[in-house]
Motif scaffolding. Structure first.
Motif: not given
Length: 149
Positions: A37, A68, A70, A101-104, A128-129, A132, A135-136
């Motif tokens: 994170r 953020m 993951w 994929k990261a969550s926000l 920003l979302r 982000i 990028y996976r």
């Protein structure tokens, strides 16, 4: 007029398998178990700040956080090379990464961040979302020595 701070935390464990394809060349596949994170925090500082196109008088109590995260489990793919050093030991190199994929999330606090700047704040968060979301892949480069005795 805005002060920023951030923290990064990455705890991982992995289960991986190697397939030797040619000499010391190998393909690695597996799973990583993560607690990765990034936490970002911005403080208004009591001055005027620009949020998109809007100038906002931000009291010191205004705070904006972005977190953020993951996934807890991600697939790992990599390629590597083992070079024997003698007596069964080897030098190891691996390049690969975890796929996910990261969550926000974006908690807000303070009197000004919930007012007229909502549209500008939402626009900044959407950028920003989107950034982000592209990028996976979390890259990883590993070096090591395998000792046998």
């Amino acid at each position: 007029g805005v002060s920023y701070s951030s923290t990064l935390r990455s705890d991982r464990a992995a289960f991986m398998m190697d397939w030797f394809v040619l000499g010391g060349m190998r393909v690695t596949d597996g799973l990583t178990f993560n607690r990765m994170r990034v936490d970002l925090r911005a403080h208004g500082g009591g001055g005027t700040i620009m949020l998109g196109e809007a100038a906002i008088a931000a009291p010191a109590s205004d705070r904006f956080d972005v977190a953020m995260r993951w996934p807890a489990t991600m697939t790992y793919l990599g390629v590597g090379y083992d070079r024997p050093l003698g007596s069964g030991s080897a030098f190891l190199f691996d390049f690969g990464g975890s796929i996910g994929k990261a969550s926000l999330s974006e908690p807000r606090s303070g009197p000004q961040l919930g007012s007229a700047a909502e549209a500008e704040l939402d626009r900044e968060l959407a950028q920003l979302r989107d950034g982000i979301g592209r990028y996976r892949f979390v890259p990883q480069v590993s070096f090591g020595v395998n000792l046998r005795f």
